[in-house]
Design a protein around this motif. Structure first.
Motif, mmCIF file in Angstrom:
data_model
loop_
_atom_site.group_PDB
_atom_site.id
_atom_site.type_symbol
_atom_site.label_atom_id
_atom_site.label_comp_id
_atom_site.label_asym_id
_atom_site.label_seq_id
_atom_site.Cartn_x
_atom_site.Cartn_y
_atom_site.Cartn_z
ATOM 1 N N TYR A 15 1.004 -1.248 -0.056
ATOM 2 C CA TYR A 15 0.024 0.019 0.066
ATOM 3 C C TYR A 15 0.844 1.356 0.008
ATOM 4 C CZ TYR A 15 -4.415 2.720 0.664
ATOM 5 O OH TYR A 15 -5.430 3.419 0.667
ATOM 6 N N MET A 16 0.279 2.368 -0.442
ATOM 7 C CA MET A 16 0.903 3.729 -0.195
ATOM 8 C C MET A 16 1.357 3.713 1.096
ATOM 9 S SD MET A 16 -1.841 6.509 -2.195
ATOM 10 C CE MET A 16 -3.368 5.555 -1.634
ATOM 11 N N ASP A 39 6.197 4.831 -10.588
ATOM 12 C CA ASP A 39 5.437 6.044 -10.600
ATOM 13 C C ASP A 39 6.493 7.136 -11.229
ATOM 14 O OD1 ASP A 39 3.186 5.500 -9.458
ATOM 15 O OD2 ASP A 39 3.838 5.953 -7.517
ATOM 16 N N PHE A 54 -3.755 11.506 -14.099
ATOM 17 C CA PHE A 54 -5.049 11.227 -13.310
ATOM 18 C C PHE A 54 -6.064 12.246 -13.732
ATOM 19 C CE2 PHE A 54 -5.974 7.879 -9.754
ATOM 20 C CZ PHE A 54 -4.706 7.314 -9.757
ATOM 21 N N PHE A 62 -4.908 6.234 -16.406
ATOM 22 C CA PHE A 62 -3.591 5.885 -15.779
ATOM 23 C C PHE A 62 -3.146 4.476 -15.475
ATOM 24 C CE2 PHE A 62 -1.490 4.983 -11.645
ATOM 25 C CZ PHE A 62 -0.372 5.629 -11.882
ATOM 26 N N ARG A 63 -4.169 3.532 -15.270
ATOM 27 C CA ARG A 63 -3.754 2.147 -14.991
ATOM 28 C C ARG A 63 -3.628 1.407 -16.417
ATOM 29 N NH1 ARG A 63 -3.175 2.102 -9.834
ATOM 30 N NH2 ARG A 63 -4.625 3.084 -8.882
ATOM 31 N N CYS A 83 6.490 -0.678 -6.980
ATOM 32 C CA CYS A 83 5.546 -0.237 -7.961
ATOM 33 C C CYS A 83 4.325 0.606 -7.104
ATOM 34 C CB CYS A 83 4.819 -1.454 -8.741
ATOM 35 S SG CYS A 83 4.360 -2.665 -7.299
ATOM 36 N N GLY A 84 3.392 1.026 -7.689
ATOM 37 C CA GLY A 84 2.632 2.047 -7.240
ATOM 38 C C GLY A 84 1.565 0.889 -6.285
ATOM 39 N N GLY A 86 -1.657 0.510 -6.224
ATOM 40 C CA GLY A 86 -2.574 0.034 -6.956
ATOM 41 C C GLY A 86 -2.034 -0.915 -8.257
ATOM 42 N N ARG A 124 -0.658 12.494 -3.468
ATOM 43 C CA ARG A 124 -1.482 10.962 -3.530
ATOM 44 C C ARG A 124 -2.661 11.387 -4.115
ATOM 45 N NH1 ARG A 124 2.904 9.271 0.031
ATOM 46 N NH2 ARG A 124 3.581 7.056 -0.868
ATOM 47 N N PRO A 125 -2.753 11.375 -5.457
ATOM 48 C CA PRO A 125 -4.196 11.601 -6.078
ATOM 49 C C PRO A 125 -5.452 11.014 -5.286
ATOM 50 C CG PRO A 125 -2.604 11.017 -7.770
ATOM 51 C CD PRO A 125 -2.113 10.877 -6.667
ATOM 52 N N LEU A 126 -5.292 9.872 -5.068
ATOM 53 C CA LEU A 126 -6.402 9.084 -4.489
ATOM 54 C C LEU A 126 -6.983 9.704 -2.969
ATOM 55 C CD1 LEU A 126 -5.441 5.423 -5.184
ATOM 56 C CD2 LEU A 126 -7.301 6.791 -6.162
ATOM 57 N N ARG A 146 -7.798 -4.638 -1.544
ATOM 58 C CA ARG A 146 -6.580 -5.084 -2.121
ATOM 59 C C ARG A 146 -5.585 -6.171 -1.409
ATOM 60 N NH1 ARG A 146 -3.867 0.821 -3.630
ATOM 61 N NH2 ARG A 146 -5.296 1.359 -5.096
#
Ligand code: S3P
Length: 176
Positions: A15-16, A39, A54, A62-63, A83-84, A86, A124-126, A146
């Motif tokens: 996770y982030m 990223d 995003f 993005f995905r 990796c990110g 997500g 973090r856009p989310l 996740r």
């Protein structure tokens, strides 16, 4: 640096805020093999920040970009990739990564991630526009969704109680 003649690829997932980038960088120094943060790779190849992507293409866009560029970096020989948060959870990315690399899940408790994300400086856009309470709830809910993807990693390390030094030592030990 080779393992039984095969190229060594390590992919850090989680996770982030779990420390993928920090651990990846340090591991790269320790093992003497190049490091790619997915990223950052996306940002340099697309000449846009993750946030701009995003904004311009939405999360779906993005995905797709993320998957395409994952396929580029994960073909390199002798690399460490972070990796990110997500990345493992879209398309068949997790199975692909398991075929290509030693995957290591840096697992951390929601409270630990929350602290890192509220203190951290990265965008973090989310998480944008959420209050601290909303961030806490979002992390718990998203982590639950996740976890089944993350759990497919070849190695899992619970890093909740580890400082960065310890995370690096243990990850190196795991790969010996
Ligand atoms: C995301 C995590 C980010 C970045 C994007 C989406 C996610 O990477 O890829 O903002 O879906 O969890 P980090 O885990 O490096 O923050």
């Amino acid at each position: 640096y080779k393992e039984g003649g095969r190229p060594l690829r390590i992919i850090l997932i989680g996770y982030m805020g779990a420390g993928k980038t920090t651990v990846g960088k340090a591991l790269s120094k320790e093992l003497g093999i190049p490091f790619y943060d997915l990223d950052w790779y996306i940002e340099s190849r697309m000449r846009r920040t993750v946030k701009q992507i995003f904004d311009e293409k939405g999360e779906d866009g993005f995905r797709k970009t993320e998957q395409a560029l994952l396929h580029e970096v994960a073909e390199f020989e002798n690399v460490i990739i972070s990796c990110g948060g997500g990345t493992p959870c879209f398309f068949d990315n997790m199975d692909y990564m398991n075929r290509q690399a030693e995957t290591v899940y840096l697992k951390a408790a929601p409270g630990v991630l929350y602290k890192h994300l509220l203190m951290g400086k990265s965008v973090r856009p989310l998480l944008l526009g959420k209050t601290p309470d909303e961030v806490g709830l979002f992390i718990r809910e998203q982590l639950e969704r996740r976890e089944p993807f993350y759990a497919k990693a070849k190695h899992t390390l619970d890093v909740s109680l580890m400082d960065n030094y310890e995370k690096i030592q243990v990850t190196v030990g795991l790969l010996r």
